[in-house]
Design an enzyme around this catalytic site. Sequence first.
Site, short mmCIF file in Angstrom:
data_model
loop_
_atom_site.label_atom_id
_atom_site.label_comp_id
_atom_site.label_asym_id
_atom_site.label_seq_id
_atom_site.Cartn_x
_atom_site.Cartn_y
_atom_site.Cartn_z
N CYS A 1 1.31 3.34 14.64
CA CYS A 1 1.64 2.24 13.83
C CYS A 1 3.16 2.08 13.76
O CYS A 1 3.66 1.01 13.47
CB CYS A 1 1.04 2.58 12.50
SG CYS A 1 0.94 1.36 11.30
N THR B 1 10.40 -6.62 -12.48
CA THR B 1 9.89 -7.99 -12.58
C THR B 1 8.77 -8.21 -11.58
O THR B 1 8.88 -7.81 -10.41
CB THR B 1 11.05 -8.97 -12.32
OG1 THR B 1 12.03 -8.79 -13.32
CG2 THR B 1 10.58 -10.41 -12.31
N ALA C 1 0.81 -1.22 0.00
CA ALA C 1 0.00 0.00 0.00
C ALA C 1 0.84 1.27 0.00
O ALA C 1 0.47 2.26 -0.62
CB ALA C 1 -0.94 -0.01 1.19
C1 LIG Z 1 -4.35 2.58 6.35
C2 LIG Z 1 -3.00 2.15 5.92
N1 LIG Z 1 -2.47 2.65 4.79
C3 LIG Z 1 -1.27 2.26 4.35
C4 LIG Z 1 -0.51 1.35 5.04
C5 LIG Z 1 0.82 0.94 4.48
O1 LIG Z 1 0.78 -0.41 4.14
P1 LIG Z 1 2.13 -1.21 3.81
O2 LIG Z 1 2.99 -1.08 5.02
O3 LIG Z 1 1.67 -2.59 3.57
O4 LIG Z 1 2.76 -0.58 2.63
C6 LIG Z 1 -1.01 0.81 6.22
C7 LIG Z 1 -0.20 -0.12 7.03
O5 LIG Z 1 -0.35 -0.25 8.22
C8 LIG Z 1 -2.30 1.21 6.68
O6 LIG Z 1 -2.82 0.72 7.79
#
Ligand SMILES: Cc1ncc(COP(=O)(O)O)c(C=O)c1O
Length: 413
Positions: free
Chosen positions: A356, A259, A78
């Site tokens: 986080c 890739t 993400a």
């Molecule tokens: C709402 C949200 N967006 C983005 C992310 C980023 O995801 P990733 O660490 O898998 O790239 C997270 C990860 O905790 C998330 O909770």
Amino acid sequence: MSEHPPNDEIYLDNHASTAVDPRVIEAMLPLMRSEYANAGSITHEPGRRIAAMIQECKEQMLSLLGANGGQLVLTSGATESINLALFGVALHPRQKRRRILVGKLEHRAVLDCAKKLARQGFLVQSLEPITHDHSDPSVSGRPFHIGRIDIDAFKEAIDDEVCLVSILLGNNEIGTLQDMRSVADLCRAHGAILHLDATQAVGKVPLGELSLQADLVSFSAHKFYGPKGVGGLLMTDPDLMLTPLIVGGGQQNNLRSGTLNTSGIVGMARALAIASESLESEMPRVYSLRDQLWQELRSSIPGLRLNGPAWNKDFPTDPKELYGLPGNLNVQFPGVDGQSLMLKVPGLAVSSGSACTAAEPHPSHVLTGIGLSQDQARCSLRFGIGRFNTSEQIDQAAKKLTWAYSQLIQFVA
Ligand SMILES: Cc1ncc(COP(=O)(O)O)c(C=O)c1O
């Protein structure tokens, strides 16, 4: 290293990451054992086989996300998808608009992209959240819920100079699900591109037409029982113009060179299929485990407070009445620091108010953003309940926390 976590470990941090479902591991193994060709090597049969497999996975995921006819850019997760969405839209050479709107309670991935764009001359405005629940529509004209974008403030903020709006569907700390329709309607009326960070929502709540209301949707496989290091950026309009972040071999229509992570992609598609099949039964189960944890903690810890939108005991029959992620619980333990509580129950994996990023010393911007003081934010813990948790584990977790709290509160004057 043991294949299984120790028996006395209870994992309630499913917002941070989830266990890979054994069915996903099964689906991935052949990609590592025998189908290891590069998906770009279409000059030979093994390469064509894997290219076809990836195409099938993409089509399956688009259909499961309710976005047949869209385009799916496969990424490393993400964070990369969000970077591609925000920089890709804002920095496209044909982009003439200079304003960007982002929710105040967004994940750092969005906030940091927005900050960087601000340094490059974009006018970035933060969208205020609602800071209290009210379910009586006669008071405000409509019910409202903690953490949702304040639509009246949003109406004031948006105009025809806004190129991009980024909104979090499913807050990673307090669980709030946005009222997407109102946001999407306003974006459309002003010709602004809407990016949805659905990282916590994909596979957890029915997206249905939700994803179609946005132009871009970001997600990560490891949040829905898939592998880490793979995710996607869904483009509901395949012709939307994005500037790539990563250039090189020209893969994925030049939108993301490199890739393809074939085993990861196959695992992600399988994880999404399992999540979609099990959503109907999994949501009420996880919802009731969350309620169990809240009730057990509340009955033994006086003054415990909920951070985030309230819920009814029974799982709502109408998805519109689901105001938060079913497995999210964020609570304030009066007078006791969340980090100290975690240290007292080492076998319990949860996240503190400064989640986080465990390395981040500041209290959560989400908790302070909904009106908590820094001290209240520090006294908070986030629980993320998921597919593999049981009622016995919830009971154990509540007992351990109650014991730890009773030990620590004695030292508070
Ligand atoms: C709402 C949200 N967006 C983005 C992310 C980023 O995801 P990733 O660490 O898998 O790239 C997270 C990860 O905790 C998330 O909770």
